[in-house]
Design a protein around this motif. Sequence first.
Motif, PDB file in Angstrom:
ATOM      1  N   ARG A  92      -5.648   3.422   2.043  1.00 21.21           N
ATOM      2  CA  ARG A  92      -4.709   3.563   0.925  1.00 21.21           C
ATOM      3  C   ARG A  92      -5.101   2.615  -0.206  1.00 21.21           C
ATOM      4  N   SER A  93      -4.622   2.940  -1.387  1.00 16.22           N
ATOM      5  CA  SER A  93      -4.958   2.151  -2.571  1.00 16.22           C
ATOM      6  C   SER A  93      -3.699   1.607  -3.229  1.00 16.22           C
ATOM      7  N   PHE A  94      -3.891   0.583  -4.052  1.00 13.54           N
ATOM      8  CA  PHE A  94      -2.795   0.097  -4.883  1.00 13.54           C
ATOM      9  C   PHE A  94      -3.357  -0.468  -6.176  1.00 13.54           C
ATOM     10  N   MET A  95      -2.486  -0.545  -7.162  1.00 12.17           N
ATOM     11  CA  MET A  95      -2.841  -1.136  -8.449  1.00 12.17           C
ATOM     12  C   MET A  95      -1.701  -2.046  -8.905  1.00 12.17           C
ATOM     13  N   MET A 106      -9.622  10.925  -3.094  1.00 10.74           N
ATOM     14  CA  MET A 106      -8.561  11.031  -2.089  1.00 10.74           C
ATOM     15  C   MET A 106      -9.057  11.735  -0.830  1.00 10.74           C
ATOM     16  N   ILE A 107      -9.836  12.799  -1.006  1.00  6.25           N
ATOM     17  CA  ILE A 107     -10.403  13.484   0.155  1.00  6.25           C
ATOM     18  C   ILE A 107     -11.463  12.604   0.812  1.00  6.25           C
ATOM     19  N   GLY A 108     -12.276  11.955  -0.004  1.00  7.58           N
ATOM     20  CA  GLY A 108     -13.309  11.070   0.523  1.00  7.58           C
ATOM     21  C   GLY A 108     -12.754   9.919   1.332  1.00  7.58           C
ATOM     22  N   HIS A 109     -11.606   9.392   0.921  1.00  5.17           N
ATOM     23  CA  HIS A 109     -10.996   8.288   1.663  1.00  5.17           C
ATOM     24  C   HIS A 109     -10.708   8.684   3.109  1.00  5.17           C
ATOM     25  N   GLU A 110     -10.304   9.939   3.303  1.00  8.25           N
ATOM     26  CA  GLU A 110     -10.017  10.380   4.670  1.00  8.25           C
ATOM     27  C   GLU A 110     -11.295  10.423   5.506  1.00  8.25           C
ATOM     28  N   LEU A 111     -12.404  10.804   4.901  1.00  8.39           N
ATOM     29  CA  LEU A 111     -13.678  10.829   5.617  1.00  8.39           C
ATOM     30  C   LEU A 111     -14.089   9.426   6.061  1.00  8.39           C
ATOM     31  N   LEU A 118       0.822  -1.206   0.000  1.00  5.53           N
ATOM     32  CA  LEU A 118       0.000   0.000   0.000  1.00  5.53           C
ATOM     33  C   LEU A 118       0.853   1.251   0.000  1.00  5.53           C
ATOM     34  N   LEU A 119       1.956   1.237   0.727  1.00  3.44           N
ATOM     35  CA  LEU A 119       2.825   2.409   0.789  1.00  3.44           C
ATOM     36  C   LEU A 119       3.469   2.712  -0.557  1.00  3.44           C
ATOM     37  N   ASN A 120       3.621   1.665  -1.389  1.00  5.42           N
ATOM     38  CA  ASN A 120       4.255   1.826  -2.704  1.00  5.42           C
ATOM     39  C   ASN A 120       3.261   1.753  -3.857  1.00  5.42           C
ATOM     40  N   ILE A 174      -7.671  -0.285   0.672  1.00  6.51           N
ATOM     41  CA  ILE A 174      -7.618  -1.010   1.944  1.00  6.51           C
ATOM     42  C   ILE A 174      -7.481  -0.018   3.098  1.00  6.51           C
ATOM     43  N   THR A 175      -8.136  -0.328   4.219  1.00  6.85           N
ATOM     44  CA  THR A 175      -8.073   0.510   5.414  1.00  6.85           C
ATOM     45  C   THR A 175      -7.246  -0.189   6.492  1.00  6.85           C
ATOM     46  N   ARG A 176      -6.395   0.592   7.137  1.00  6.91           N
ATOM     47  CA  ARG A 176      -5.665   0.074   8.306  1.00  6.91           C
ATOM     48  C   ARG A 176      -6.204   0.774   9.537  1.00  6.91           C
TER      49      ARG A 176
END
Length: 385
Positions: A159-162, A266-271, A118-120, A150-152
Amino acid sequence: MLDFDYCNPTHISFGKNKIAGLNKLVPENARVLVLFGGNSAKKTGTLDEVIMALGERDIIEFGGIEANPTYETLMQAVAVIKEEKIDFLLAVGGGSVIDGTKFVAAAALFEGEPWDILLNWGNNVIQALPFGSVLTLPATGSEMNSGSVITRKDIQSKRSFMSDHVFPKFSILDPTKTFTLPTRQVANGVVDAFVHIIEQYLTYPVNAPVQDRFSEGLLQTLVELGPQALNNPTDYDIRANLMWVATMALNGLIGRGVPHDWATHMIGHELTALYDIDHARTLAIVLPSLLDCQRESKKEKLLQYGERIWNITQGSEEQRIDEVIARTRAFFEEMGIKTRLNDYDLNYTHVEEILTKLEFHGMTALGEHQDIDIERSRHILERSL
């Protein structure tokens, strides 16, 4: 049109009674981990139908994947995979279950700390277990793309990944499996798909009329059929078209050759990470205010969107953009989704908390022009109150 490459390897099996075809889609000698969410898959009989279709294969069930799949739960699934020597995964559910399965598929074969995926952003994923999906909730398009969110919980991070390694091998889409969905989930799915399209369409012109018309057709379908889906839950044609729109909204096709935004997400993910608000509802909160703040840089496409989707042709450019934003907000409200932060008991104090998280996660240059800094995010959130 911008240059692009496009490849989507996912096999789609669409229609009634397609779950019976699992026996031909899953390798004959596979040891299968079936992943699902809560009790709905069991209550509706879908899980039993899946297990029956898998025949004599070795099967282990893993339930409890959350509506916002958590790293903590998914790592439990990884442990099961290693202990039971699982070699094929099957997701049964909506986008959250499929997103979770993608992470599990990558994490199970990852050398090192899986959170680094997720970090990368998934750039360090070099292999993953094969998996398929049985979709029960159309919304995210995860059944036909290579992305995952994914949420931690312990650090309130989403965070997201592809990765090309986590495209589903196949996805079964049976619209009848959506008949029993709660109204809230249907509404969320429509709004989620709508904003996915907007993020790829409502940016700036690059002379890509093919992609524009594809996107506009999908948006028009959602505007027409979204409210009907709430009132006609067992209309097969309505549900079939909504299911396919949600898939097409984020399978990569309409986004090729055009600029993307994704600031609303991206803003919505924080909510969602901070306050556990449904993903689609965070998008409905953020998008109208973002369009207002970004009206100058998005002017040409906002006017095109207004004319082609909402038939707005009268008035000055500013008046037409005002109406475009109002009509977008009204559509979300018509779907039963509130569009203001204060509808969710959030105020100026919470805005500061959200901004702190955005900065912590490096979300300081968002949007198609990367011009949404923390101060611009502040304006967007304050206009969302």
